[in-house]
Design a protein around this motif. Structure first.
Motif, PDB file in Angstrom:
ATOM      1  N   ALA A  93       0.819  -1.221   0.000  1.00  0.00           N
ATOM      2  CA  ALA A  93       0.000   0.000   0.000  1.00  0.00           C
ATOM      3  C   ALA A  93       0.850   1.267   0.000  1.00  0.00           C
ATOM      4  O   ALA A  93       0.475   2.273  -0.602  1.00  0.00           O
ATOM      5  CB  ALA A  93      -0.942  -0.002   1.200  1.00  0.00           C
ATOM      6  N   ALA A  94       1.996   1.225   0.692  1.00  0.00           N
ATOM      7  CA  ALA A  94       2.853   2.410   0.798  1.00  0.00           C
ATOM      8  C   ALA A  94       3.915   2.473  -0.289  1.00  0.00           C
ATOM      9  O   ALA A  94       4.649   3.453  -0.380  1.00  0.00           O
ATOM     10  CB  ALA A  94       3.518   2.431   2.175  1.00  0.00           C
ATOM     11  N   GLY A  95       4.021   1.424  -1.096  1.00  0.00           N
ATOM     12  CA  GLY A  95       5.000   1.424  -2.190  1.00  0.00           C
ATOM     13  C   GLY A  95       6.431   1.255  -1.725  1.00  0.00           C
ATOM     14  O   GLY A  95       7.354   1.815  -2.320  1.00  0.00           O
ATOM     15  N   VAL A  96       6.610   0.489  -0.652  1.00  0.00           N
ATOM     16  CA  VAL A  96       7.953   0.200  -0.136  1.00  0.00           C
ATOM     17  C   VAL A  96       8.085  -1.306   0.035  1.00  0.00           C
ATOM     18  O   VAL A  96       7.133  -2.049  -0.198  1.00  0.00           O
ATOM     19  CB  VAL A  96       8.206   0.926   1.217  1.00  0.00           C
ATOM     20  N   SER A  97       9.246  -1.754   0.471  1.00  0.00           N
ATOM     21  CA  SER A  97       9.443  -3.185   0.693  1.00  0.00           C
ATOM     22  C   SER A  97       9.066  -3.566   2.121  1.00  0.00           C
ATOM     23  O   SER A  97       9.072  -2.725   3.023  1.00  0.00           O
ATOM     24  CB  SER A  97      10.911  -3.563   0.425  1.00  0.00           C
ATOM     25  N   GLN A  98       8.757  -4.847   2.332  1.00  0.00           N
ATOM     26  CA  GLN A  98       8.448  -5.323   3.682  1.00  0.00           C
ATOM     27  C   GLN A  98       9.635  -5.139   4.616  1.00  0.00           C
ATOM     28  O   GLN A  98       9.457  -4.720   5.763  1.00  0.00           O
ATOM     29  CB  GLN A  98       7.983  -6.787   3.642  1.00  0.00           C
ATOM     30  N   PRO A  99      10.886  -5.414   4.160  1.00  0.00           N
ATOM     31  CA  PRO A  99      12.010  -5.150   5.062  1.00  0.00           C
ATOM     32  C   PRO A  99      12.122  -3.679   5.458  1.00  0.00           C
ATOM     33  O   PRO A  99      12.531  -3.362   6.576  1.00  0.00           O
ATOM     34  CB  PRO A  99      13.228  -5.603   4.255  1.00  0.00           C
ATOM     35  N   ASP A 100      11.723  -2.788   4.570  1.00  0.00           N
ATOM     36  CA  ASP A 100      11.717  -1.361   4.900  1.00  0.00           C
ATOM     37  C   ASP A 100      10.731  -1.085   6.030  1.00  0.00           C
ATOM     38  O   ASP A 100      11.049  -0.385   6.996  1.00  0.00           O
ATOM     39  CB  ASP A 100      11.372  -0.533   3.663  1.00  0.00           C
ATOM     40  N   VAL A 101       9.526  -1.651   5.935  1.00  0.00           N
ATOM     41  CA  VAL A 101       8.525  -1.496   6.996  1.00  0.00           C
ATOM     42  C   VAL A 101       9.081  -2.035   8.309  1.00  0.00           C
ATOM     43  O   VAL A 101       8.986  -1.390   9.356  1.00  0.00           O
ATOM     44  CB  VAL A 101       7.203  -2.212   6.636  1.00  0.00           C
ATOM     45  N   SER A 102       9.677  -3.205   8.255  1.00  0.00           N
ATOM     46  CA  SER A 102      10.229  -3.831   9.450  1.00  0.00           C
ATOM     47  C   SER A 102      11.309  -2.958  10.091  1.00  0.00           C
ATOM     48  O   SER A 102      11.326  -2.774  11.314  1.00  0.00           O
ATOM     49  CB  SER A 102      10.807  -5.201   9.098  1.00  0.00           C
ATOM     50  N   GLN A 103      12.200  -2.410   9.278  1.00  0.00           N
ATOM     51  CA  GLN A 103      13.284  -1.578   9.808  1.00  0.00           C
ATOM     52  C   GLN A 103      12.751  -0.298  10.433  1.00  0.00           C
ATOM     53  O   GLN A 103      13.247   0.139  11.469  1.00  0.00           O
ATOM     54  CB  GLN A 103      14.292  -1.257   8.714  1.00  0.00           C
ATOM     55  N   VAL A 104      11.740   0.301   9.823  1.00  0.00           N
ATOM     56  CA  VAL A 104      11.150   1.519  10.386  1.00  0.00           C
ATOM     57  C   VAL A 104      10.470   1.203  11.712  1.00  0.00           C
ATOM     58  O   VAL A 104      10.677   1.892  12.714  1.00  0.00           O
ATOM     59  CB  VAL A 104      10.167   2.175   9.395  1.00  0.00           C
ATOM     60  N   GLU A 105       9.669   0.134  11.745  1.00  0.00           N
ATOM     61  CA  GLU A 105       8.965  -0.221  12.969  1.00  0.00           C
ATOM     62  C   GLU A 105       9.906  -0.652  14.085  1.00  0.00           C
ATOM     63  O   GLU A 105       9.570  -0.520  15.261  1.00  0.00           O
ATOM     64  CB  GLU A 105       7.933  -1.318  12.689  1.00  0.00           C
ATOM     65  N   ALA A 106      11.087  -1.130  13.731  1.00  0.00           N
ATOM     66  CA  ALA A 106      12.081  -1.525  14.730  1.00  0.00           C
ATOM     67  C   ALA A 106      12.945  -0.343  15.170  1.00  0.00           C
ATOM     68  O   ALA A 106      13.765  -0.473  16.076  1.00  0.00           O
ATOM     69  CB  ALA A 106      12.975  -2.637  14.185  1.00  0.00           C
ATOM     70  N   GLY A 107      12.765   0.798  14.524  1.00  0.00           N
ATOM     71  CA  GLY A 107      13.532   1.985  14.891  1.00  0.00           C
ATOM     72  C   GLY A 107      14.919   2.035  14.279  1.00  0.00           C
ATOM     73  O   GLY A 107      15.745   2.855  14.667  1.00  0.00           O
ATOM     74  N   LYS A 108      15.180   1.191  13.302  1.00  0.00           N
ATOM     75  CA  LYS A 108      16.502   1.167  12.660  1.00  0.00           C
ATOM     76  C   LYS A 108      16.623   2.206  11.555  1.00  0.00           C
ATOM     77  O   LYS A 108      17.724   2.613  11.206  1.00  0.00           O
ATOM     78  CB  LYS A 108      16.786  -0.226  12.102  1.00  0.00           C
ATOM     79  N   VAL A 109      15.477   2.600  11.001  1.00  0.00           N
ATOM     80  CA  VAL A 109      15.427   3.589   9.914  1.00  0.00           C
ATOM     81  C   VAL A 109      14.348   4.604  10.268  1.00  0.00           C
ATOM     82  O   VAL A 109      13.280   4.231  10.747  1.00  0.00           O
ATOM     83  CB  VAL A 109      15.081   2.915   8.563  1.00  0.00           C
ATOM     84  N   ARG A 110      14.632   5.856  10.026  1.00  0.00           N
ATOM     85  CA  ARG A 110      13.646   6.920  10.281  1.00  0.00           C
ATOM     86  C   ARG A 110      13.061   7.408   8.972  1.00  0.00           C
ATOM     87  O   ARG A 110      13.702   7.365   7.932  1.00  0.00           O
ATOM     88  CB  ARG A 110      14.303   8.092  11.003  1.00  0.00           C
ATOM     89  N   ARG A 111      11.842   7.892   9.062  1.00  0.00           N
ATOM     90  CA  ARG A 111      11.152   8.469   7.913  1.00  0.00           C
ATOM     91  C   ARG A 111      10.864   9.932   8.192  1.00  0.00           C
ATOM     92  O   ARG A 111      10.636  10.320   9.332  1.00  0.00           O
ATOM     93  CB  ARG A 111       9.831   7.731   7.646  1.00  0.00           C
ATOM     94  N   ASP A 112      10.865  10.746   7.136  1.00  0.00           N
ATOM     95  CA  ASP A 112      10.519  12.155   7.336  1.00  0.00           C
ATOM     96  C   ASP A 112       8.999  12.293   7.392  1.00  0.00           C
ATOM     97  O   ASP A 112       8.254  11.331   7.194  1.00  0.00           O
ATOM     98  CB  ASP A 112      11.148  13.043   6.266  1.00  0.00           C
ATOM     99  N   VAL A 113       8.538  13.482   7.672  1.00  0.00           N
ATOM    100  CA  VAL A 113       7.111  13.704   7.901  1.00  0.00           C
ATOM    101  C   VAL A 113       6.279  13.439   6.645  1.00  0.00           C
ATOM    102  O   VAL A 113       5.152  12.945   6.740  1.00  0.00           O
ATOM    103  CB  VAL A 113       6.853  15.114   8.484  1.00  0.00           C
ATOM    104  N   VAL A 114       6.814  13.714   5.470  1.00  0.00           N
ATOM    105  CA  VAL A 114       6.086  13.450   4.230  1.00  0.00           C
ATOM    106  C   VAL A 114       5.920  11.944   4.030  1.00  0.00           C
ATOM    107  O   VAL A 114       4.833  11.460   3.691  1.00  0.00           O
ATOM    108  CB  VAL A 114       6.793  14.101   3.022  1.00  0.00           C
ATOM    109  N   GLN A 115       6.977  11.198   4.278  1.00  0.00           N
ATOM    110  CA  GLN A 115       6.896   9.746   4.173  1.00  0.00           C
ATOM    111  C   GLN A 115       5.957   9.181   5.241  1.00  0.00           C
ATOM    112  O   GLN A 115       5.189   8.256   4.972  1.00  0.00           O
ATOM    113  CB  GLN A 115       8.283   9.119   4.316  1.00  0.00           C
ATOM    114  N   LEU A 116       6.006   9.735   6.437  1.00  0.00           N
ATOM    115  CA  LEU A 116       5.116   9.295   7.503  1.00  0.00           C
ATOM    116  C   LEU A 116       3.668   9.514   7.090  1.00  0.00           C
ATOM    117  O   LEU A 116       2.817   8.643   7.289  1.00  0.00           O
ATOM    118  CB  LEU A 116       5.419  10.039   8.805  1.00  0.00           C
TER     119      LEU A 116
END
Length: 84
Positions: free
Chosen positions: A37-60
């Motif tokens: 739905a967000a046009g990203v990879s599942q590992p990307d979602v996992s890394q963001v939710e684990a706090g390993k990668v941050r997203r800016d407000v537009v991406q959020l």
């Protein structure tokens, strides 16, 4: 020498990350479904939710939209969580 985050900052980050996961789960989405739905990879979602990668407000905002939420709703929930 650079200092790491304070105990308060870590606690606030944990509230933020938990809210990200809760928002996805409340929308009934798996990480795979959110990724599509967000046009990203599942590992990307996992890394963001684990706090390993941050997203800016537009991406959020894009992620929240994919979850059926809004930045305003998320911000209110985050404020409530941080006030506890």
């Amino acid at each position: 020498m650079a200092k790491g985050p304070t105990l308060t900052q870590r606690a606030q980050r944990n509230v933020y990350l938990a809210l990200l996961v809760d928002t996805r789960l409340n929308a009934g989405l798996t990480q795979d479904a959110l990724a599509v739905a967000a046009g990203v990879s599942q590992p990307d979602v996992s890394q963001v939710e684990a706090g390993k990668v941050r997203r800016d407000v537009v991406q959020l905002q894009d992620w929240l939209s994919a979850r059926g939420s809004t930045l305003a709703r998320f911000s209110r929930a985050l404020e409530r969580g941080l006030a506890k």
